[in-house]
Design an enzyme around this catalytic site. Structure first.
Site, PDB file in Angstrom:
ATOM      1  N   GLU A  82      34.192  31.605  -8.709  1.00  0.00           N
ATOM      2  CA  GLU A  82      34.747  31.977 -10.012  1.00  0.00           C
ATOM      3  C   GLU A  82      34.362  30.922 -11.046  1.00  0.00           C
ATOM      4  OE1 GLU A  82      39.012  31.503 -10.605  1.00  0.00           O
ATOM      5  OE2 GLU A  82      39.198  31.145  -8.457  1.00  0.00           O
ATOM      6  N   CYS A 114      40.318  33.341  -6.761  1.00  0.00           N
ATOM      7  CA  CYS A 114      40.221  32.589  -5.502  1.00  0.00           C
ATOM      8  C   CYS A 114      40.090  33.497  -4.280  1.00  0.00           C
ATOM      9  CB  CYS A 114      41.441  31.684  -5.341  1.00  0.00           C
ATOM     10  SG  CYS A 114      41.646  30.563  -6.727  1.00  0.00           S
ATOM     11  N   HIS A 236      45.840  30.286   1.129  1.00  0.00           N
ATOM     12  CA  HIS A 236      45.141  29.763  -0.055  1.00  0.00           C
ATOM     13  C   HIS A 236      46.001  28.642  -0.626  1.00  0.00           C
ATOM     14  CE1 HIS A 236      43.356  29.222  -3.874  1.00  0.00           C
ATOM     15  NE2 HIS A 236      44.329  29.806  -4.541  1.00  0.00           N
TER      16      HIS A 236
END
Ligand code: COA
Length: 400
Positions: A82, A114, A236
């Site tokens: 990203e 993400c 994450h």
């Protein structure tokens, strides 16, 4: 006839040349360093040098995999980021020449904050399920950047993780059941004209929790494992404390009492690398996986959960079983070296790097040689990025 298992056959990561200690940043922010160490669960963050970018990190992460396995049957390269460097050309194509990848290949870049590398992994699984002779190189590479002086600044970082996805994998057999969740929200985004992301930090934390609960429900509805079957959970990690918050939330939402020991045992190993590297967006979850695999616990034959979140937002919950003998494939020493060989910088140097912008006038600009790794961004000329390879370092990386 049972389909052959598909999953992660090799995993390797790279990070930057520089590191900023959070004690330095805390002094600058005028806050107690404990806020970063314990409140966010971050000790330091990787900072890219002037001659590093997502391509040099991605190439450094993938080179040891190519060294070990060659390029035979590698027909697809999926690069998730990203913090892309071009609106048209896929960053994976630069790797093509830097790593000598085959011309008989499809190369594409994926984006969804993400979450992108998880989509890449799922697409890789689908390709290999159709044709188990093929191998797919999945790369997650990102430089996380927020405005100076903001609450999000201590959650910056940078890294790339490369994974070779194959049939009959040697490290992690991915399971086909997966739960997904998507919702159109504005918790974090980066318009094309900005280099730093815009974030509504507090709402992004709540959105993350809601999304992973939604993905978990979908996973269960589709016949996934029970929560208690997983030995470890890799989340994450925009900051490592988020993994703890997420696991507590998931346990709580399913009627379990999230006692600190249970939560610690389930997530702490996966936070080891992220604590000192910081957020690496698409790579963060897979740095968590690398840390869990490199951790002390013997995970042979154990199911582990992978929980992906990308703002905006998409989440996915899926699992895998660690393959017996997986430790023989790991790069634990090289991973440790990637972290310890970073050079600490002071606040002024960090600030100068943060504020620097690549020239956009199309003239030839040679970049200062700051790094010593295998790949560097040498110049920008006629709006093209010119990369350099130091071949002797590829051998060094493999030895490490
Ligand atoms: N010692 C220990 N802990 C301390 C402390 C100290 N001296 N001072 C504060 N803290 C704790 C707070 O209690 C809080 O803990 P909690 O989350 O368990 O309640 C934590 O540090 C964060 O402090 P807080 O003031 O609540 O938030 P912040 O203004 O620092 O912002 C984020 C935190 C995450 C919102 C911000 O870093 C951000 O925007 N990050 C980028 C977006 C992001 O990562 N989103 C996640 C989902 S993708």
């Amino acid at each position: 006839m049972n389909a052959r298992p598909v999953g992660i056959h090799d995993i390797s990561f790279a990070t930057t040349h520089y590191v900023l200690d959070h004690v330095v940043l805390a002094q600058q922010h005028g806050v107690d360093a404990d806020k970063f160490h314990f409140g966010l669960g971050q000790d330091a963050m990787s900072i890219a040098a002037a001659d590093e970018d997502i391509v040099t990190m991605a190439a450094a992460a993938a080179a040891p995999i190519i060294e070990r396995h060659g390029v035979e049957h590698l027909r697809t390269v999926l690069l998730a980021t990203e913090s892309g460097i071009d609106q048209a050309k896929s960053a994976g194509l630069y790797l093509h020449s830097l790593l000598g990848l085959p011309t008989a290949a499809r190369v594409v870049e994926l984006k969804q904050a993400c979450y992108g590398a998880t989509a890449a992994l799922q697409f890789a699984m689908a390709l290999i399920t159709v044709d188990p002779s093929q191998r797919v190189l999945v790369i997650a590479t990102d430089i996380a950047k927020y405005e100076l002086g903001t609450a999000a600044e201590p959650t910056q970082g940078a890294a790339a993780v490369a994974m070779l996805v194959t049939a009959d994998p040697a490290i992690l057999r991915l399971e086909p059941v997966s739960g997904v969740y998507a919702k159109d929200i504005m918790d974090f985004w980066r318009p094309n004209y900005r280099t730093a992301a815009v974030v509504d930090g507090k709402s992004s934390v709540l959105a993350y929790l809601e999304a992973i609960e939604g993905a978990w429900q979908d996973y269960r509805d589709r016949g996934g494992r029970k929560l208690t079957e997983f030995t470890q959970f890799c989340y994450h990690q925009p900051f490592t404390k988020m993994a703890y918050k997420a696991h507590r939330h998931l346990l709580d939402s399913q009627g379990f009492t999230p006692d600190p020991q249970t939560v610690e045992a389930a997530v702490s190993d996966s936070t080891g690398y992220n604590r000192t590297i910081g957020n690496s967006y698409t790579a963060s979850l897979y740095l968590g996986l690398a840390a869990a695999l490199d951790g002390h616990a013997d995970l042979s034959g154990r199911p582990i959960a992978l929980v992906s979140y990308g703002s905006g937002c998409v989440a996915e919950f899926f699992g895998g079983t660690v393959v017996d003998g997986y430790r023989d494939q790991l790069r634990t020493a090289a991973n440790g070296n990637a972290i310890t060989r970073r050079k600490p910088i002071d606040y002024d140097r960090y600030r100068a790097l943060h504020e620097a912008e690549l020239p956009s006038d199309g003239r030839r600009h040679v970049l200062p040689e700051e790094t010593s790794g295998p790949f560097r961004l040498a110049a920008i000329s006629e709006h093209k990025r010119i990369y350099e390879t130091r071949t002797e370092h590829i051998e060094l990386t493999e030895i490490n």
